[in-house]
Design a protein around this motif. Sequence first.
Motif, mmCIF file in Angstrom:
data_model
loop_
_atom_site.group_PDB
_atom_site.id
_atom_site.type_symbol
_atom_site.label_atom_id
_atom_site.label_comp_id
_atom_site.label_asym_id
_atom_site.label_seq_id
_atom_site.Cartn_x
_atom_site.Cartn_y
_atom_site.Cartn_z
ATOM 1 N N MET A 1 0.918 -1.386 0.417
ATOM 2 C CA MET A 1 -0.097 0.209 0.135
ATOM 3 C C MET A 1 1.003 0.976 -0.102
ATOM 4 S SD MET A 1 -3.096 0.572 2.624
ATOM 5 C CE MET A 1 -2.846 2.395 3.403
ATOM 6 N N CYS A 2 0.709 2.442 -0.768
ATOM 7 C CA CYS A 2 1.330 3.510 -0.845
ATOM 8 C C CYS A 2 1.174 4.365 0.106
ATOM 9 C CB CYS A 2 0.809 4.421 -2.054
ATOM 10 S SG CYS A 2 1.406 5.582 -2.280
ATOM 11 N N PHE A 3 2.159 4.308 0.990
ATOM 12 C CA PHE A 3 2.270 5.728 1.663
ATOM 13 C C PHE A 3 1.372 7.306 2.038
ATOM 14 C CE2 PHE A 3 4.282 8.800 5.133
ATOM 15 C CZ PHE A 3 3.900 8.181 5.631
ATOM 16 N N ILE B 1 11.690 3.154 6.112
ATOM 17 C CA ILE B 1 11.644 2.695 4.492
ATOM 18 C C ILE B 1 10.292 2.892 4.681
ATOM 19 C CG2 ILE B 1 10.963 0.666 2.691
ATOM 20 C CD1 ILE B 1 14.190 -0.354 4.080
ATOM 21 N N ILE B 2 9.616 3.636 3.732
ATOM 22 C CA ILE B 2 7.931 3.536 3.631
ATOM 23 C C ILE B 2 7.504 2.692 1.851
ATOM 24 C CG2 ILE B 2 7.603 5.425 5.013
ATOM 25 C CD1 ILE B 2 7.401 6.532 2.133
ATOM 26 N N THR B 3 6.755 2.520 1.986
ATOM 27 C CA THR B 3 6.080 1.609 0.825
ATOM 28 C C THR B 3 5.310 2.734 -0.408
ATOM 29 O OG1 THR B 3 4.026 0.281 1.802
ATOM 30 C CG2 THR B 3 6.314 -0.531 1.143
ATOM 31 N N LYS C 1 4.592 2.984 -7.528
ATOM 32 C CA LYS C 1 5.286 3.748 -8.728
ATOM 33 C C LYS C 1 5.351 5.401 -9.288
ATOM 34 C CE LYS C 1 7.704 2.262 -13.495
ATOM 35 N NZ LYS C 1 8.625 1.138 -12.753
ATOM 36 N N PRO C 2 3.668 5.662 -9.275
ATOM 37 C CA PRO C 2 3.764 6.917 -10.014
ATOM 38 C C PRO C 2 4.028 8.270 -8.724
ATOM 39 C CG PRO C 2 1.578 6.120 -10.710
ATOM 40 C CD PRO C 2 2.322 5.079 -9.835
ATOM 41 N N CYS C 3 3.993 7.296 -7.447
ATOM 42 C CA CYS C 3 4.404 8.890 -5.702
ATOM 43 C C CYS C 3 5.528 8.340 -6.132
ATOM 44 C CB CYS C 3 3.506 8.081 -5.144
ATOM 45 S SG CYS C 3 1.301 8.830 -5.132
#
Length: 57
Positions: A1-3, A31-33, A36-38
């Motif tokens: 999931m995007c942060f 580290i965060i996830t 790809k666009p972000c």
Amino acid sequence: MCFICGHIEETAEGHHMLLHSEDGPELVENIITLCKPCHQDYHAGRLPITFYLKDIT
């Protein structure tokens, strides 16, 4: 999931908050996830995420 945007992908990308290339620590807290666009937006300077930084060194 995007942060940042919350998008769920099978292939989230890890991002070092304190960059590894600048001696950022190899800690899970650093580290965060990101989707790809972000991740691309961050590295292009369009997405400042420094508000998350805390004392992780």
